[in-house]
Design a protein around this motif. Structure first.
Motif, PDB file in Angstrom:
ATOM      1  N   UNK A   1       0.853  -1.195   0.000  1.00 20.61           N
ATOM      2  CA  UNK A   1       0.000   0.000   0.000  1.00 20.61           C
ATOM      3  C   UNK A   1       0.882   1.236   0.000  1.00 20.61           C
ATOM      4  N   UNK A   2       0.809   2.048  -1.043  1.00 21.74           N
ATOM      5  CA  UNK A   2       1.671   3.218  -1.149  1.00 21.74           C
ATOM      6  C   UNK A   2       1.189   4.340  -0.241  1.00 21.74           C
ATOM      7  N   UNK A   3       2.105   5.219   0.080  1.00 24.05           N
ATOM      8  CA  UNK A   3       1.782   6.372   0.912  1.00 24.05           C
ATOM      9  C   UNK A   3       1.090   7.439   0.084  1.00 24.05           C
ATOM     10  N   UNK A   4       0.089   8.062   0.647  1.00 18.89           N
ATOM     11  CA  UNK A   4      -0.554   9.183  -0.038  1.00 18.89           C
ATOM     12  C   UNK A   4      -0.304  10.498   0.684  1.00 18.89           C
ATOM     13  N   UNK A   5      -0.074  10.448   2.006  1.00 18.57           N
ATOM     14  CA  UNK A   5       0.060  11.666   2.803  1.00 18.57           C
ATOM     15  C   UNK A   5       1.268  11.571   3.709  1.00 18.57           C
ATOM     16  N   UNK A   6       2.036  12.652   3.783  1.00 17.21           N
ATOM     17  CA  UNK A   6       3.188  12.712   4.684  1.00 17.21           C
ATOM     18  C   UNK A   6       3.047  13.943   5.563  1.00 17.21           C
ATOM     19  N   UNK A   7       3.022  13.717   6.866  1.00 12.26           N
ATOM     20  CA  UNK A   7       2.937  14.811   7.813  1.00 12.26           C
ATOM     21  C   UNK A   7       4.308  15.149   8.386  1.00 12.26           C
ATOM     22  N   UNK A   8       4.543  16.420   8.570  1.00  8.00           N
ATOM     23  CA  UNK A   8       5.796  16.890   9.156  1.00  8.00           C
ATOM     24  C   UNK A   8       5.512  17.680  10.428  1.00  8.00           C
ATOM     25  N   UNK A   9       6.261  17.383  11.471  1.00  5.45           N
ATOM     26  CA  UNK A   9       6.315  18.267  12.626  1.00  5.45           C
ATOM     27  C   UNK A   9       7.093  19.514  12.215  1.00  5.45           C
ATOM     28  N   UNK A  10       6.990  20.585  13.013  1.00  3.63           N
ATOM     29  CA  UNK A  10       7.667  21.840  12.670  1.00  3.63           C
ATOM     30  C   UNK A  10       8.897  22.079  13.545  1.00  3.63           C
ATOM     31  N   UNK A  11       8.676  22.392  14.839  1.00  5.16           N
ATOM     32  CA  UNK A  11       9.768  22.772  15.735  1.00  5.16           C
ATOM     33  C   UNK A  11      10.752  21.631  15.930  1.00  5.16           C
ATOM     34  N   UNK A 116       2.921  13.267  -3.269  1.00  9.21           N
ATOM     35  CA  UNK A 116       2.261  13.035  -1.989  1.00  9.21           C
ATOM     36  C   UNK A 116       1.611  14.322  -1.488  1.00  9.21           C
ATOM     37  N   UNK A 117       0.577  14.163  -0.692  1.00 10.35           N
ATOM     38  CA  UNK A 117       0.025  15.316   0.012  1.00 10.35           C
ATOM     39  C   UNK A 117       0.932  15.597   1.203  1.00 10.35           C
ATOM     40  N   UNK A 169      -2.366   4.910   5.091  1.00 17.51           N
ATOM     41  CA  UNK A 169      -1.544   5.327   3.949  1.00 17.51           C
ATOM     42  C   UNK A 169      -0.838   6.656   4.245  1.00 17.51           C
ATOM     43  N   UNK A 170      -0.539   6.872   5.519  1.00 22.67           N
ATOM     44  CA  UNK A 170       0.079   8.133   5.926  1.00 22.67           C
ATOM     45  C   UNK A 170       1.346   7.886   6.743  1.00 22.67           C
ATOM     46  N   UNK A 171       2.185   8.898   6.770  1.00 22.43           N
ATOM     47  CA  UNK A 171       3.424   8.863   7.528  1.00 22.43           C
ATOM     48  C   UNK A 171       3.563  10.173   8.295  1.00 22.43           C
ATOM     49  N   UNK A 172       4.039  10.098   9.537  1.00 18.13           N
ATOM     50  CA  UNK A 172       4.345  11.282  10.321  1.00 18.13           C
ATOM     51  C   UNK A 172       5.830  11.313  10.601  1.00 18.13           C
ATOM     52  N   UNK A 229      11.289   3.657  -1.085  1.00 21.09           N
ATOM     53  CA  UNK A 229      11.343   2.220  -0.774  1.00 21.09           C
ATOM     54  C   UNK A 229       9.967   1.701  -0.352  1.00 21.09           C
ATOM     55  N   UNK A 230       9.288   2.468   0.487  1.00 24.27           N
ATOM     56  CA  UNK A 230       7.969   2.030   0.949  1.00 24.27           C
ATOM     57  C   UNK A 230       6.931   2.088  -0.162  1.00 24.27           C
ATOM     58  N   UNK A 231       7.059   3.067  -1.041  1.00 26.56           N
ATOM     59  CA  UNK A 231       6.121   3.192  -2.164  1.00 26.56           C
ATOM     60  C   UNK A 231       6.383   2.140  -3.241  1.00 26.56           C
TER      61      UNK A 231
END
Length: 232
Positions: A1-11, A116-117, A169-172, A229-231
């Motif tokens: 299952x490929x990733x569709x969304x990648x979340x990023x922390x800021x600080x 990706x989103x 399908x998301x990554x943080x 690699x994951x995709x």
């Protein structure tokens, strides 16, 4: 299952943050040096911050209030008004401090954005986080920005459903095991830990190294290859 969304922390994931808190804490210790030694003062301040999270939330304003509260406690309510005034001034200075991007932050986002989103998921004071994002020059690279009061599995489930296909399908990606990685894993997503040497003590946790969706990277420069690699 490929990733569709990648979340990023800021600080301390995309830009420096804790370093300025540590500099302010050093000045705080100097101001209170006649009343207590630095180690004890730091322990009292950390306890005040922990106690006040439910009242003030995360960010500089709550930090300054916790310093003032600690100063009142360790001086038995005799702290000079000049010290309080300087603590308030240091808080204002922190709110004006220029943004310093961490290595590979822009390159990693630009490499991932075409397929990706990309979502910024950060907690803290709304005005301060908006200021830092605007000054970072990264704002146009994000498909969405979520400034939340708390990062929990429910938070990630909601955010990744709103801006993607759900947490499966998301990554943080972030520097905090407690806030960025573990709750994202518990929500069913991927959690990528990018350590920062000055991560706040209240964000520490044991790395879930046995979790199939946990990864640790030395810096953001390695993130595009991991995602590929994951995709793949």
């Amino acid at each position: 299952m490929t990733l569709s969304t990648i979340g990023f922390d800021a600080d301390d994931t995309l830009w420096q943050n804790e370093r300025f808190f540590r500099m302010t804490q050093d000045r705080f210790a100097e101001l209170l040096s006649d009343h207590t030694e630095p180690g004890a003062l730091q322990a009292r301040l950390l306890e005040a911050e922990r106690r006040n999270l439910g009242h003030y939330g995360f960010g500089i304003k709550g930090f300054v209030l916790s310093m003032i509260e600690t100063a009142i406690e360790v001086t038995e309510e005799r702290v000079p008004a000049s010290v309080i005034a300087e603590l308030i001034a240091t808080g204002r200075e922190m709110l004006r401090h220029p943004i310093e991007l961490l290595p590979h932050a822009r390159d990693a986002i630009e490499a991932l954005a075409p397929h990706h989103r990309i979502v910024l998921i950060t907690k803290g004071d709304l005005l301060d986080q908006e200021r830092k994002l605007a000054q970072s020059g990264l704002g146009d690279l994000f498909d969405a920005v979520e400034i939340v009061s708390h990062k929990s599995p429910a938070t990630y489930g909601t955010v990744f459903a709103r801006h993607g296909d759900g947490p499966a399908r998301a990554m943080m990606v972030g520097n905090s095991l407690r806030s960025d990685v573990i709750p994202a894993l518990e929500a069913g997503g991927w959690g990528v830990f990018v350590p920062h040497p000055l991560t706040w003590e209240l964000e520490h946790a044991v790395a879930p190294t046995d979790h199939a969706r946990f990864r640790e990277l030395p810096d953001l420069g390695a993130l595009p290859d991991l995602v590929a690699t994951l995709d793949g």
